[in-house]
Motif scaffolding. Structure first.
Motif, PDB file in Angstrom:
ATOM      1  N   SER A 110      40.746  -9.510  26.197  1.00 46.73           N
ATOM      2  CA  SER A 110      41.824 -10.284  26.816  1.00 46.73           C
ATOM      3  C   SER A 110      41.452 -10.588  28.254  1.00 46.73           C
ATOM      4  N   GLN A 111      42.059 -11.633  28.796  1.00 48.07           N
ATOM      5  CA  GLN A 111      41.862 -11.996  30.195  1.00 48.07           C
ATOM      6  C   GLN A 111      43.039 -11.465  31.007  1.00 48.07           C
ATOM      7  N   ALA A 112      42.723 -10.746  32.060  1.00 48.77           N
ATOM      8  CA  ALA A 112      43.747 -10.101  32.871  1.00 48.77           C
ATOM      9  C   ALA A 112      43.923 -10.817  34.206  1.00 48.77           C
ATOM     10  N   THR A 113      45.145 -10.729  34.730  1.00 51.02           N
ATOM     11  CA  THR A 113      45.449 -11.277  36.050  1.00 51.02           C
ATOM     12  C   THR A 113      46.201 -10.231  36.858  1.00 51.02           C
ATOM     13  N   ASP A 114      46.193 -10.385  38.175  1.00 50.55           N
ATOM     14  CA  ASP A 114      46.966  -9.474  39.005  1.00 50.55           C
ATOM     15  C   ASP A 114      48.420  -9.947  39.064  1.00 50.55           C
ATOM     16  N   GLU A 115      49.243  -9.264  39.893  1.00 46.61           N
ATOM     17  CA  GLU A 115      50.664  -9.577  39.956  1.00 46.61           C
ATOM     18  C   GLU A 115      50.922 -10.989  40.457  1.00 46.61           C
ATOM     19  N   SER A 116      49.965 -11.551  41.173  1.00 49.26           N
ATOM     20  CA  SER A 116      50.122 -12.911  41.698  1.00 49.26           C
ATOM     21  C   SER A 116      49.565 -13.968  40.766  1.00 49.26           C
TER      22      SER A 116
ATOM     23  N   LEU B 228      50.969   0.933  17.465  1.00 48.64           N
ATOM     24  CA  LEU B 228      51.534  -0.188  18.225  1.00 48.64           C
ATOM     25  C   LEU B 228      51.630   0.143  19.714  1.00 48.64           C
ATOM     26  N   ARG B 229      51.894   1.402  20.025  1.00 53.55           N
ATOM     27  CA  ARG B 229      51.914   1.807  21.434  1.00 53.55           C
ATOM     28  C   ARG B 229      50.533   1.649  22.053  1.00 53.55           C
ATOM     29  N   GLN B 230      49.513   2.096  21.347  1.00 59.02           N
ATOM     30  CA  GLN B 230      48.146   1.967  21.851  1.00 59.02           C
ATOM     31  C   GLN B 230      47.748   0.494  21.950  1.00 59.02           C
ATOM     32  N   LEU B 231      48.148  -0.299  20.967  1.00 58.37           N
ATOM     33  CA  LEU B 231      47.833  -1.719  20.993  1.00 58.37           C
ATOM     34  C   LEU B 231      48.503  -2.393  22.189  1.00 58.37           C
ATOM     35  N   ALA B 232      49.749  -2.019  22.483  1.00 56.00           N
ATOM     36  CA  ALA B 232      50.463  -2.615  23.616  1.00 56.00           C
ATOM     37  C   ALA B 232      49.823  -2.229  24.947  1.00 56.00           C
ATOM     38  N   ILE B 233      49.292  -1.003  25.036  1.00 55.99           N
ATOM     39  CA  ILE B 233      48.599  -0.585  26.260  1.00 55.99           C
ATOM     40  C   ILE B 233      47.297  -1.358  26.408  1.00 55.99           C
ATOM     41  N   ALA B 234      46.558  -1.466  25.302  1.00 57.54           N
ATOM     42  CA  ALA B 234      45.258  -2.132  25.341  1.00 57.54           C
ATOM     43  C   ALA B 234      45.380  -3.634  25.524  1.00 57.54           C
ATOM     44  N   ARG B 235      46.444  -4.221  24.971  1.00 60.61           N
ATOM     45  CA  ARG B 235      46.597  -5.673  24.977  1.00 60.61           C
ATOM     46  C   ARG B 235      47.983  -6.070  25.491  1.00 60.61           C
ATOM     47  N   PRO B 236      48.171  -6.091  26.803  1.00 60.10           N
ATOM     48  CA  PRO B 236      49.476  -6.504  27.352  1.00 60.10           C
ATOM     49  C   PRO B 236      49.906  -7.886  26.877  1.00 60.10           C
ATOM     50  N   ASP B 237      48.932  -8.747  26.560  1.00 57.55           N
ATOM     51  CA  ASP B 237      49.263 -10.100  26.117  1.00 57.55           C
ATOM     52  C   ASP B 237      49.940 -10.129  24.749  1.00 57.55           C
TER      53      ASP B 237
END
Length: 324
Positions: free
Chosen positions: A261-267, A145-154
């Motif tokens: 997954s689709q990633a976005t920056d802080e903005s 689950l830790r690895q999954l959370a790193i790989a998939r923040p969504d």
């Protein structure tokens, strides 16, 4: 400086020739693999009497706490398993920042009931470094689950909602491919169960051990529809380990497909598509079980090909048998 380190075949993870000769079991000859051989049978590929153990020399290399994400402006599906295995074998990787050695141990002890209520044979796992001792979690527990959370923040909010707490993102490189937990061997497969549900959570082998055979298993369906284990039998190989020479080991290549997954920056601006994977292989010797493995738990697939990940694990069997 970069170091070219081949992943497959595991036969290349060999001892010096002079040591290998001394460790070769009586009656084994280099030309023996050319003689007629019996077809591998699933039942003999991993012995599982209560008390049976495997002790491996463990080498863990790390070159970072995270991994570089390779963004793509468009979706890029994974190539075939045969292509990924070839890419993994030829990929150049960085010099490790840290190298740790120790002992990885597996042992069957009584039975285990998972958080989902499945009771099966208990395969106890430990990874020990001198002087510290680190007890690793099973693939279906906190490590995965830790690895999954790193790989998939969504998926982090879903993981927290399902487990009652958010997974820790801290920690080093730990084994996902070769692990302990609630273990079972049937006439059709060898695998294990996890805490999220009562479905099969991991599969090591199918009854079909022929070269080129592939199988797919959906992982954590409670959390995502696009996270899979993909595996391909690469075929019989010769493997040399501190415990001896195994002439007819079956090597299986595994890919943990964490999905795209689709990633976005802080903005909130789109960065592109990101596809994370873990990959490695295990060599199973008839009449013994796993005798060697090699793994990169977390890497990326993208425009620049197969990524280096953040580290690697290598296990080579030193001893195995039954405890009294």
């Amino acid at each position: 400086m970069k170091l070219s380190r081949r992943l497959a075949p595991l036969a290349l993870l060999a001892l010096p020739a002079t040591i290998a000769v001394l460790l070769m079991p009586a009656g084994c000859k280099d030309d023996e693999p050319t003689k007629p051989q019996e077809k591998p049978v699933l039942a003999s590929m991993w012995l599982n009497e209560d008390g049976r153990f495997w002790s491996f020399d463990a080498t863990v290399r790390q070159w970072g706490t995270g991994f570089e994400t390779d963004f793509s402006p468009v979706s890029i599906p994974l190539p075939s398993l045969s292509e990924l295995a070839a890419l993994a074998a030829e990929r150049e990787y960085p010099e490790p920042a840290t190298v740790s050695t120790g002992t990885f141990r597996l042992q069957f002890t009584d039975s285990l009931t998972t958080g989902s209520g499945v009771r099966r044979q208990n395969l106890v796992e430990s990874l020990t470094f001198d002087p510290a001792v680190l007890a690793t979690a099973s693939q279906t527990g906190s490590t995965f689950l830790r690895q999954l959370a790193i790989a998939r923040p969504d998926l982090r909010s879903r993981i927290a909602a399902r487990t009652g707490s958010g997974p820790s993102l801290a920690g080093g490189v730990q084994s996902l491919i070769l692990h302990g937990g609630a273990w079972e061997k049937t006439a059709d497969w060898i695998g294990g169960y996890g805490d999220l549900n009562q479905q099969l959570a991991w599969k090591y082998l199918d009854s079909d051990l022929s070269t080129g055979h592939e199988f797919v298993l959906q992982l954590v369906p409670d959390l995502a529809s696009d996270v899979y284990l993909r595996a391909r039998v690469l075929g019989p190989i010769r493997v040399e380990t501190p415990s001896g020479v195994y002439l007819r080991a079956i090597e299986v290549f595994y890919v943990i497909d964490y999905g795209e997954s689709q990633a976005t920056d802080e903005s909130g601006n789109p960065l592109g598509y990101s596809h994370s994977v873990g990959y490695g292989s295990i060599a199973f010797a008839p009449g013994v079980g796993p005798v060697a493995s090699y793994e990169r738990p977390l890497a990326t697939w993208g425009p620049n090909g197969l990524g280096a990940g953040n580290g690697e694990l290598q296990f080579r069997l030193r001893s195995s048998g039954l405890t009294s």
